[in-house]
Design a protein around this motif. Structure first.
Motif: not given
Length: 466
Positions: A172-176, A339-343, A444-447, A449-450
Protein backbone atom coordinates in the motif's frame (compact mmCIF):
# COMPACT_ATOMS: atom_id res chain seq x y z
CA UNK A 1 -10.60 38.16 -8.05
CA UNK A 2 -7.20 39.34 -6.84
CA UNK A 3 -4.37 39.47 -9.36
CA UNK A 4 -2.19 37.21 -7.17
CA UNK A 5 -4.76 34.42 -7.29
CA UNK A 6 -5.16 34.34 -11.04
CA UNK A 7 -3.75 31.34 -12.93
CA UNK A 8 -2.57 32.09 -16.41
CA UNK A 9 -2.09 29.17 -18.76
CA UNK A 10 -0.18 29.84 -21.96
CA UNK A 11 -0.15 27.13 -24.60
CA UNK A 12 2.85 27.57 -26.87
CA UNK A 13 3.32 24.73 -29.34
CA UNK A 14 3.09 21.61 -27.22
CA UNK A 15 4.62 23.05 -24.04
CA UNK A 16 2.65 24.43 -21.09
CA UNK A 17 3.71 27.42 -18.99
CA UNK A 18 1.99 28.76 -15.89
CA UNK A 19 2.43 31.62 -13.44
CA UNK A 20 0.86 32.25 -10.06
CA UNK A 21 1.25 36.00 -10.31
CA UNK A 22 2.54 38.55 -12.78
CA UNK A 23 6.13 38.41 -11.54
CA UNK A 24 6.53 34.66 -10.93
CA UNK A 25 6.86 32.65 -14.16
CA UNK A 26 7.26 28.93 -14.46
CA UNK A 27 10.49 28.05 -16.24
CA UNK A 28 10.15 24.85 -18.26
CA UNK A 29 12.65 22.07 -17.73
CA UNK A 30 15.08 21.37 -20.53
CA UNK A 31 16.72 18.09 -21.51
CA UNK A 32 20.49 17.79 -21.36
CA UNK A 33 22.33 18.27 -24.63
CA UNK A 34 22.53 14.96 -26.47
CA UNK A 35 20.28 13.21 -23.97
CA UNK A 36 18.51 11.30 -26.74
CA UNK A 37 21.76 9.55 -27.73
CA UNK A 38 21.65 6.79 -25.10
CA UNK A 39 24.48 4.87 -26.77
CA UNK A 40 26.49 7.83 -28.02
CA UNK A 41 27.36 7.25 -31.68
CA UNK A 42 26.13 3.67 -31.25
CA UNK A 43 22.54 4.93 -30.93
CA UNK A 44 19.88 3.92 -33.46
CA UNK A 45 16.65 5.84 -33.98
CA UNK A 46 13.98 3.17 -34.22
CA UNK A 47 11.16 2.48 -31.77
CA UNK A 48 9.46 -0.42 -33.56
CA UNK A 49 9.38 -4.09 -32.58
CA UNK A 50 12.82 -4.38 -34.22
CA UNK A 51 14.28 -1.70 -31.93
CA UNK A 52 16.86 -3.97 -30.27
CA UNK A 53 18.13 -5.60 -33.46
CA UNK A 54 20.12 -2.93 -35.31
CA UNK A 55 23.88 -2.69 -35.69
CA UNK A 56 25.65 0.30 -34.19
CA UNK A 57 25.82 2.88 -37.02
CA UNK A 58 29.53 3.54 -36.53
CA UNK A 59 30.90 0.07 -37.41
CA UNK A 60 33.48 -0.53 -40.13
CA UNK A 61 32.55 -2.33 -43.36
CA UNK A 62 34.29 -5.50 -42.13
CA UNK A 63 32.52 -5.33 -38.78
CA UNK A 64 29.16 -4.94 -40.52
CA UNK A 65 29.86 -8.17 -42.42
CA UNK A 66 30.83 -10.03 -39.26
CA UNK A 67 27.76 -8.57 -37.55
CA UNK A 68 25.56 -10.13 -40.22
CA UNK A 69 27.19 -13.56 -39.90
CA UNK A 70 27.04 -13.37 -36.11
CA UNK A 71 23.37 -12.45 -36.39
CA UNK A 72 22.67 -15.60 -38.42
CA UNK A 73 24.35 -17.83 -35.81
CA UNK A 74 22.41 -16.01 -33.08
CA UNK A 75 19.00 -16.39 -34.71
CA UNK A 76 19.05 -19.73 -36.51
CA UNK A 77 18.35 -23.01 -34.75
CA UNK A 78 21.04 -25.54 -33.96
CA UNK A 79 20.28 -29.16 -34.87
CA UNK A 80 21.35 -32.51 -33.54
CA UNK A 81 24.30 -34.41 -35.00
CA UNK A 82 24.97 -35.87 -37.44
CA UNK A 83 23.58 -33.38 -39.94
CA UNK A 84 24.37 -32.05 -43.38
CA UNK A 85 24.35 -28.60 -41.73
CA UNK A 86 27.78 -29.18 -40.24
CA UNK A 87 28.33 -25.56 -39.12
CA UNK A 88 25.18 -25.64 -36.98
CA UNK A 89 24.95 -29.17 -35.62
CA UNK A 90 25.79 -30.43 -32.16
CA UNK A 91 22.69 -29.33 -30.24
CA UNK A 92 22.63 -30.67 -26.70
CA UNK A 93 22.62 -33.41 -25.64
CA UNK A 94 20.95 -31.34 -22.87
CA UNK A 95 19.70 -27.83 -23.55
CA UNK A 96 17.20 -25.09 -22.69
CA UNK A 97 16.73 -23.63 -26.17
CA UNK A 98 17.74 -24.44 -29.76
CA UNK A 99 18.97 -20.91 -30.52
CA UNK A 100 20.15 -17.75 -28.81
CA UNK A 101 17.02 -15.98 -30.06
CA UNK A 102 14.90 -18.65 -28.40
CA UNK A 103 15.53 -16.83 -25.12
CA UNK A 104 16.48 -13.39 -26.51
CA UNK A 105 13.61 -13.08 -29.00
CA UNK A 106 14.31 -10.16 -31.35
CA UNK A 107 17.43 -9.55 -29.22
CA UNK A 108 15.11 -8.73 -26.38
CA UNK A 109 14.11 -9.90 -22.95
CA UNK A 110 12.78 -13.24 -21.79
CA UNK A 111 9.94 -13.83 -19.36
CA UNK A 112 8.65 -16.54 -17.04
CA UNK A 113 6.46 -19.19 -18.67
CA UNK A 114 2.80 -18.28 -18.97
CA UNK A 115 1.71 -21.87 -18.50
CA UNK A 116 3.40 -24.94 -17.05
CA UNK A 117 5.50 -26.74 -19.62
CA UNK A 118 6.13 -23.78 -21.91
CA UNK A 119 9.68 -23.99 -23.29
CA UNK A 120 12.14 -21.46 -24.75
CA UNK A 121 10.64 -18.66 -22.67
CA UNK A 122 13.93 -17.15 -21.53
CA UNK A 123 13.95 -18.20 -17.88
CA UNK A 124 16.43 -20.77 -16.63
CA UNK A 125 17.44 -22.08 -13.22
CA UNK A 126 21.05 -21.95 -11.98
CA UNK A 127 22.05 -24.58 -9.45
CA UNK A 128 24.92 -24.38 -6.95
CA UNK A 129 26.17 -25.71 -3.64
CA UNK A 130 28.38 -24.12 -0.99
CA UNK A 131 31.65 -25.41 -2.38
CA UNK A 132 34.06 -23.67 -4.76
CA UNK A 133 36.37 -24.88 -7.47
CA UNK A 134 39.99 -23.76 -7.82
CA UNK A 135 38.92 -20.64 -9.75
CA UNK A 136 36.56 -19.41 -7.08
CA UNK A 137 33.34 -20.42 -8.85
CA UNK A 138 30.69 -22.18 -6.79
CA UNK A 139 30.15 -25.80 -7.82
CA UNK A 140 26.93 -26.94 -9.39
CA UNK A 141 24.69 -29.75 -8.24
CA UNK A 142 26.73 -33.00 -8.19
CA UNK A 143 24.26 -34.64 -10.60
CA UNK A 144 22.56 -31.87 -12.55
CA UNK A 145 25.46 -29.44 -12.82
CA UNK A 146 25.27 -25.66 -12.70
CA UNK A 147 22.05 -25.30 -14.70
CA UNK A 148 18.85 -27.28 -15.16
CA UNK A 149 18.47 -28.01 -18.87
CA UNK A 150 14.82 -28.92 -19.40
CA UNK A 151 15.23 -30.43 -22.88
CA UNK A 152 17.28 -33.29 -24.29
CA UNK A 153 18.03 -34.78 -27.70
CA UNK A 154 16.18 -37.87 -28.87
CA UNK A 155 17.13 -40.94 -26.87
CA UNK A 156 18.24 -39.06 -23.74
CA UNK A 157 16.28 -38.61 -20.52
CA UNK A 158 15.51 -34.95 -19.80
CA UNK A 159 17.21 -33.71 -16.64
CA UNK A 160 13.98 -32.31 -15.27
CA UNK A 161 11.19 -29.76 -15.44
CA UNK A 162 9.88 -27.10 -13.09
CA UNK A 163 6.68 -25.22 -12.39
CA UNK A 164 6.23 -21.82 -10.76
CA UNK A 165 3.65 -21.10 -8.07
CA UNK A 166 3.20 -17.43 -7.16
CA UNK A 167 2.31 -16.10 -3.74
CA UNK A 168 0.46 -12.77 -4.03
CA UNK A 169 0.51 -9.99 -1.44
CA UNK A 170 -0.40 -6.32 -1.39
CA UNK A 171 1.78 -3.24 -0.95
CA UNK A 172 0.00 0.00 0.00
CA UNK A 173 1.33 3.41 -1.03
CA UNK A 174 1.02 6.58 1.04
CA UNK A 175 -1.99 7.86 -0.93
CA UNK A 176 -3.87 4.59 -0.43
CA UNK A 177 -3.06 3.08 -3.82
CA UNK A 178 -2.59 -0.68 -3.57
CA UNK A 179 -0.23 -2.74 -5.71
CA UNK A 180 -0.27 -6.53 -5.90
CA UNK A 181 3.17 -8.15 -5.81
CA UNK A 182 3.93 -11.80 -6.49
CA UNK A 183 6.70 -13.98 -5.10
CA UNK A 184 7.65 -17.06 -7.14
CA UNK A 185 8.23 -20.51 -5.71
CA UNK A 186 9.85 -23.14 -7.93
CA UNK A 187 8.71 -26.74 -7.88
CA UNK A 188 10.86 -29.38 -9.56
CA UNK A 189 9.23 -32.34 -11.23
CA UNK A 190 10.15 -35.18 -13.57
CA UNK A 191 13.74 -35.22 -12.34
CA UNK A 192 15.45 -37.78 -14.53
CA UNK A 193 18.58 -38.65 -12.55
CA UNK A 194 17.65 -38.72 -8.90
CA UNK A 195 17.21 -36.08 -6.18
CA UNK A 196 18.88 -32.68 -6.12
CA UNK A 197 21.53 -31.90 -3.51
CA UNK A 198 20.17 -31.27 -0.03
CA UNK A 199 22.12 -28.01 0.25
CA UNK A 200 21.16 -26.77 -3.23
CA UNK A 201 21.05 -23.04 -3.95
CA UNK A 202 18.60 -22.11 -6.69
CA UNK A 203 18.90 -18.92 -8.75
CA UNK A 204 16.37 -18.16 -11.51
CA UNK A 205 17.76 -15.99 -14.32
CA UNK A 206 15.84 -14.18 -17.07
CA UNK A 207 17.49 -13.52 -20.44
CA UNK A 208 18.11 -9.80 -20.83
CA UNK A 209 17.88 -7.57 -23.90
CA UNK A 210 21.17 -7.56 -25.79
CA UNK A 211 21.66 -3.87 -26.52
CA UNK A 212 24.78 -1.90 -25.63
CA UNK A 213 26.90 -4.75 -24.26
CA UNK A 214 30.07 -3.65 -26.02
CA UNK A 215 29.67 -0.16 -24.62
CA UNK A 216 29.46 -1.55 -21.08
CA UNK A 217 32.52 -3.66 -21.79
CA UNK A 218 34.36 -0.53 -22.99
CA UNK A 219 33.97 1.33 -19.68
CA UNK A 220 37.38 1.58 -18.05
CA UNK A 221 37.88 -0.48 -14.93
CA UNK A 222 39.05 2.67 -13.13
CA UNK A 223 35.73 4.36 -13.92
CA UNK A 224 33.78 1.48 -12.36
CA UNK A 225 36.00 1.45 -9.28
CA UNK A 226 35.48 5.19 -8.77
CA UNK A 227 31.76 4.51 -8.49
CA UNK A 228 32.29 1.82 -5.85
CA UNK A 229 31.87 2.57 -2.16
CA UNK A 230 32.09 -0.84 -0.47
CA UNK A 231 32.37 0.61 3.04
CA UNK A 232 29.73 3.32 2.50
CA UNK A 233 32.27 6.00 3.34
CA UNK A 234 29.81 8.79 2.50
CA UNK A 235 27.12 7.30 4.80
CA UNK A 236 24.36 7.40 2.19
CA UNK A 237 23.42 3.76 2.72
CA UNK A 238 24.69 2.77 -0.72
CA UNK A 239 27.76 0.51 -0.82
CA UNK A 240 28.21 -0.79 -4.34
CA UNK A 241 31.20 -3.02 -5.02
CA UNK A 242 32.59 -4.93 -8.00
CA UNK A 243 32.48 -8.68 -8.42
CA UNK A 244 35.84 -10.26 -9.31
CA UNK A 245 35.37 -13.32 -11.48
CA UNK A 246 37.45 -15.84 -13.37
CA UNK A 247 38.50 -14.88 -16.91
CA UNK A 248 39.23 -18.12 -18.75
CA UNK A 249 41.29 -16.62 -21.55
CA UNK A 250 43.68 -14.71 -19.28
CA UNK A 251 43.53 -17.31 -16.48
CA UNK A 252 43.08 -14.53 -13.94
CA UNK A 253 40.47 -12.64 -11.94
CA UNK A 254 38.79 -9.67 -13.63
CA UNK A 255 35.96 -7.32 -12.77
CA UNK A 256 32.63 -8.90 -13.66
CA UNK A 257 30.35 -6.87 -15.92
CA UNK A 258 27.73 -9.23 -17.36
CA UNK A 259 25.06 -11.47 -15.90
CA UNK A 260 22.64 -10.71 -13.09
CA UNK A 261 25.44 -10.96 -10.52
CA UNK A 262 28.23 -9.66 -12.78
CA UNK A 263 29.61 -13.18 -13.02
CA UNK A 264 31.17 -12.85 -16.50
CA UNK A 265 34.12 -10.55 -17.30
CA UNK A 266 33.51 -9.94 -21.01
CA UNK A 267 31.01 -10.47 -23.81
CA UNK A 268 32.93 -13.32 -25.45
CA UNK A 269 32.95 -15.44 -22.30
CA UNK A 270 29.30 -14.58 -21.62
CA UNK A 271 28.39 -15.77 -25.13
CA UNK A 272 30.45 -18.96 -24.81
CA UNK A 273 28.88 -19.74 -21.42
CA UNK A 274 25.41 -19.32 -22.93
CA UNK A 275 26.28 -21.61 -25.83
CA UNK A 276 27.41 -24.23 -23.32
CA UNK A 277 24.71 -23.98 -20.67
CA UNK A 278 21.69 -22.99 -22.75
CA UNK A 279 22.17 -24.80 -26.08
CA UNK A 280 24.76 -27.46 -25.29
CA UNK A 281 27.25 -26.17 -27.87
CA UNK A 282 30.91 -26.59 -26.94
CA UNK A 283 33.51 -23.88 -27.53
CA UNK A 284 37.23 -23.55 -26.93
CA UNK A 285 36.35 -21.81 -23.64
CA UNK A 286 33.83 -24.43 -22.49
CA UNK A 287 34.85 -27.64 -24.29
CA UNK A 288 32.89 -30.19 -22.22
CA UNK A 289 29.29 -31.34 -22.52
CA UNK A 290 26.90 -30.89 -19.58
CA UNK A 291 26.25 -34.56 -18.81
CA UNK A 292 24.92 -36.10 -15.59
CA UNK A 293 26.96 -38.89 -13.99
CA UNK A 294 26.23 -42.18 -15.66
CA UNK A 295 25.59 -40.64 -19.07
CA UNK A 296 28.48 -41.27 -21.44
CA UNK A 297 28.36 -38.22 -23.70
CA UNK A 298 31.21 -39.61 -25.80
CA UNK A 299 28.74 -42.11 -27.28
CA UNK A 300 26.30 -39.36 -28.32
CA UNK A 301 27.00 -37.82 -31.76
CA UNK A 302 28.36 -34.28 -31.54
CA UNK A 303 29.15 -31.48 -33.92
CA UNK A 304 32.94 -31.59 -33.61
CA UNK A 305 35.50 -30.34 -31.12
CA UNK A 306 34.56 -27.62 -30.52
CA UNK A 307 31.08 -27.44 -32.02
CA UNK A 308 31.43 -23.75 -32.89
CA UNK A 309 34.77 -22.49 -34.15
CA UNK A 310 36.60 -19.56 -32.57
CA UNK A 311 35.98 -17.55 -35.75
CA UNK A 312 32.22 -17.96 -35.53
CA UNK A 313 32.23 -17.55 -31.75
CA UNK A 314 34.01 -14.23 -32.27
CA UNK A 315 31.39 -13.21 -34.83
CA UNK A 316 28.57 -13.93 -32.40
CA UNK A 317 30.46 -12.01 -29.70
CA UNK A 318 30.90 -9.04 -32.06
CA UNK A 319 27.21 -9.19 -32.95
CA UNK A 320 26.30 -9.27 -29.26
CA UNK A 321 28.72 -6.40 -28.54
CA UNK A 322 27.56 -4.02 -31.26
CA UNK A 323 23.77 -4.11 -31.14
CA UNK A 324 22.80 -0.44 -31.08
CA UNK A 325 21.05 1.22 -28.15
CA UNK A 326 17.64 2.66 -29.10
CA UNK A 327 17.37 6.42 -28.87
CA UNK A 328 15.31 8.06 -26.14
CA UNK A 329 11.72 8.93 -26.91
CA UNK A 330 9.79 11.92 -25.49
CA UNK A 331 12.95 13.00 -23.70
CA UNK A 332 12.02 16.69 -23.93
CA UNK A 333 8.42 16.35 -22.73
CA UNK A 334 7.79 18.28 -19.53
CA UNK A 335 6.22 15.34 -17.70
CA UNK A 336 9.23 13.17 -18.60
CA UNK A 337 11.63 15.85 -17.40
CA UNK A 338 9.62 16.20 -14.18
CA UNK A 339 9.91 12.44 -13.77
CA UNK A 340 13.65 12.67 -14.34
CA UNK A 341 13.84 15.19 -11.51
CA UNK A 342 11.90 12.82 -9.22
CA UNK A 343 14.28 9.98 -10.21
CA UNK A 344 17.18 12.13 -9.03
CA UNK A 345 15.41 13.46 -5.93
CA UNK A 346 14.60 10.03 -4.48
CA UNK A 347 18.22 9.02 -5.18
CA UNK A 348 17.75 6.32 -7.82
CA UNK A 349 20.83 7.81 -9.51
CA UNK A 350 23.12 6.54 -6.74
CA UNK A 351 23.10 3.13 -8.45
CA UNK A 352 21.49 3.81 -11.83
CA UNK A 353 24.22 6.19 -12.96
CA UNK A 354 22.78 8.32 -15.78
CA UNK A 355 25.88 9.12 -17.80
CA UNK A 356 29.28 7.46 -18.25
CA UNK A 357 32.06 7.79 -20.81
CA UNK A 358 33.68 4.69 -22.28
CA UNK A 359 37.45 4.30 -22.46
CA UNK A 360 39.71 4.35 -25.51
CA UNK A 361 41.10 0.80 -25.51
CA UNK A 362 38.23 -1.45 -26.58
CA UNK A 363 39.00 -3.81 -29.47
CA UNK A 364 36.05 -2.39 -31.41
CA UNK A 365 36.80 1.24 -32.21
CA UNK A 366 33.10 2.12 -32.41
CA UNK A 367 32.78 1.47 -28.69
CA UNK A 368 35.59 3.85 -27.68
CA UNK A 369 35.20 7.34 -26.21
CA UNK A 370 31.42 7.30 -26.24
CA UNK A 371 29.26 9.31 -23.86
CA UNK A 372 26.54 6.82 -22.95
CA UNK A 373 23.48 6.83 -20.72
CA UNK A 374 23.02 3.24 -19.49
CA UNK A 375 21.68 4.00 -15.99
CA UNK A 376 23.90 1.44 -14.26
CA UNK A 377 27.13 1.41 -12.27
CA UNK A 378 27.83 -2.30 -13.05
CA UNK A 379 28.32 -2.83 -9.32
CA UNK A 380 26.84 -5.30 -6.86
CA UNK A 381 24.32 -4.02 -4.33
CA UNK A 382 22.52 -5.70 -1.46
CA UNK A 383 18.88 -5.61 -2.59
CA UNK A 384 17.44 -7.07 0.59
CA UNK A 385 15.88 -10.34 1.65
CA UNK A 386 12.85 -10.01 -0.61
CA UNK A 387 14.89 -10.36 -3.80
CA UNK A 388 17.59 -12.63 -2.38
CA UNK A 389 18.23 -15.95 -4.10
CA UNK A 390 20.71 -16.93 -1.34
CA UNK A 391 23.05 -18.19 -4.07
CA UNK A 392 26.54 -16.63 -3.96
CA UNK A 393 28.36 -16.20 -7.25
CA UNK A 394 32.13 -15.60 -7.04
CA UNK A 395 32.25 -12.66 -4.60
CA UNK A 396 28.57 -11.76 -4.91
CA UNK A 397 26.48 -12.77 -1.90
CA UNK A 398 23.02 -14.28 -2.01
CA UNK A 399 21.51 -10.82 -1.43
CA UNK A 400 23.51 -8.97 -4.07
CA UNK A 401 22.65 -8.17 -7.67
CA UNK A 402 24.29 -6.06 -10.33
CA UNK A 403 22.54 -2.77 -11.01
CA UNK A 404 20.35 -3.37 -14.03
CA UNK A 405 20.98 -1.07 -17.00
CA UNK A 406 17.75 0.78 -17.73
CA UNK A 407 18.34 1.80 -21.35
CA UNK A 408 15.72 0.26 -23.59
CA UNK A 409 13.37 -0.60 -20.71
CA UNK A 410 10.49 1.35 -22.24
CA UNK A 411 10.66 -0.67 -25.47
CA UNK A 412 10.52 -4.17 -23.96
CA UNK A 413 6.76 -4.29 -24.36
CA UNK A 414 7.01 -3.11 -27.97
CA UNK A 415 9.64 -5.72 -28.85
CA UNK A 416 8.68 -8.65 -26.61
CA UNK A 417 5.01 -7.99 -25.80
CA UNK A 418 5.44 -8.08 -22.05
CA UNK A 419 6.71 -5.84 -19.23
CA UNK A 420 8.14 -8.46 -16.86
CA UNK A 421 11.16 -7.20 -14.95
CA UNK A 422 13.75 -8.22 -12.33
CA UNK A 423 16.05 -11.25 -12.43
CA UNK A 424 13.20 -13.76 -12.42
CA UNK A 425 10.50 -11.75 -14.16
CA UNK A 426 8.30 -11.61 -11.04
CA UNK A 427 7.59 -7.89 -11.50
CA UNK A 428 4.87 -7.33 -14.10
CA UNK A 429 5.70 -3.65 -14.58
CA UNK A 430 8.06 -0.90 -13.42
CA UNK A 431 6.00 -0.06 -10.33
CA UNK A 432 6.21 -3.64 -9.05
CA UNK A 433 9.94 -3.74 -9.77
CA UNK A 434 10.52 -0.61 -7.68
CA UNK A 435 8.44 -1.96 -4.81
CA UNK A 436 10.60 -5.10 -4.69
CA UNK A 437 13.69 -2.97 -4.01
CA UNK A 438 15.10 -3.40 -0.53
CA UNK A 439 18.44 -3.35 1.26
CA UNK A 440 20.49 -0.46 -0.08
CA UNK A 441 17.47 0.67 -2.14
CA UNK A 442 15.02 0.63 0.77
CA UNK A 443 15.11 4.41 1.22
CA UNK A 444 14.50 5.05 -2.47
CA UNK A 445 11.59 2.59 -2.46
CA UNK A 446 10.04 4.24 0.59
CA UNK A 447 10.44 7.66 -1.04
CA UNK A 448 8.65 6.28 -4.11
CA UNK A 449 5.79 5.13 -1.90
CA UNK A 450 5.38 8.69 -0.58
CA UNK A 451 5.03 10.26 -4.04
CA UNK A 452 1.78 11.71 -5.28
CA UNK A 453 0.02 10.01 -8.18
CA UNK A 454 1.21 12.76 -10.55
CA UNK A 455 4.82 12.39 -9.38
CA UNK A 456 4.64 8.61 -9.77
CA UNK A 457 3.22 8.87 -13.25
CA UNK A 458 5.88 11.37 -14.26
CA UNK A 459 8.58 9.07 -12.88
CA UNK A 460 7.19 6.10 -14.80
CA UNK A 461 6.97 8.21 -17.98
CA UNK A 462 10.64 9.07 -17.55
CA UNK A 463 11.74 5.47 -16.96
CA UNK A 464 9.72 4.28 -19.95
CA UNK A 465 11.36 6.93 -22.13
CA UNK A 466 14.76 5.30 -21.59
Amino acid sequence: MKKSTKILILIIGFQFFSCSDADDKYIPLVADEGEQFSGGEATFFNATEEAFGFAAPNLTFQEEGDFGIGNSFFRQSWVTSPSSTTARDGLGPFFNAVSCSGCHFKDGRGRPPLVDGETAHGLLLRLSINERDANGSYLGDPIYGGQLQDNAVLGQTVKGKFNIVYQEFTETLADGTTVSLRKPNYIFNSLGYGPLAANLKLSPRIANQMIGLGLLEAIDESTILKLADPDDSNNDGISGRPNYVYDIQSNSKKIGRFGWKSNQPNVRQQVAAAFSGDIGITTSLFPFENCPPGVDCSTIPNGGTPEISDLNLDRVALYSSTLAVPARRNYNDQNVLEGKKVFETINCTSCHIPKIKTGNTHAIAAMRNQTIRPYTDLLLHDMGAGLADNAPDFEATGNEWRTQALWGIGLINTVNKHTNLLHDGRARNVTEAILWHGGEAEKAKNAFKQLSAIERNNLLDFINSL
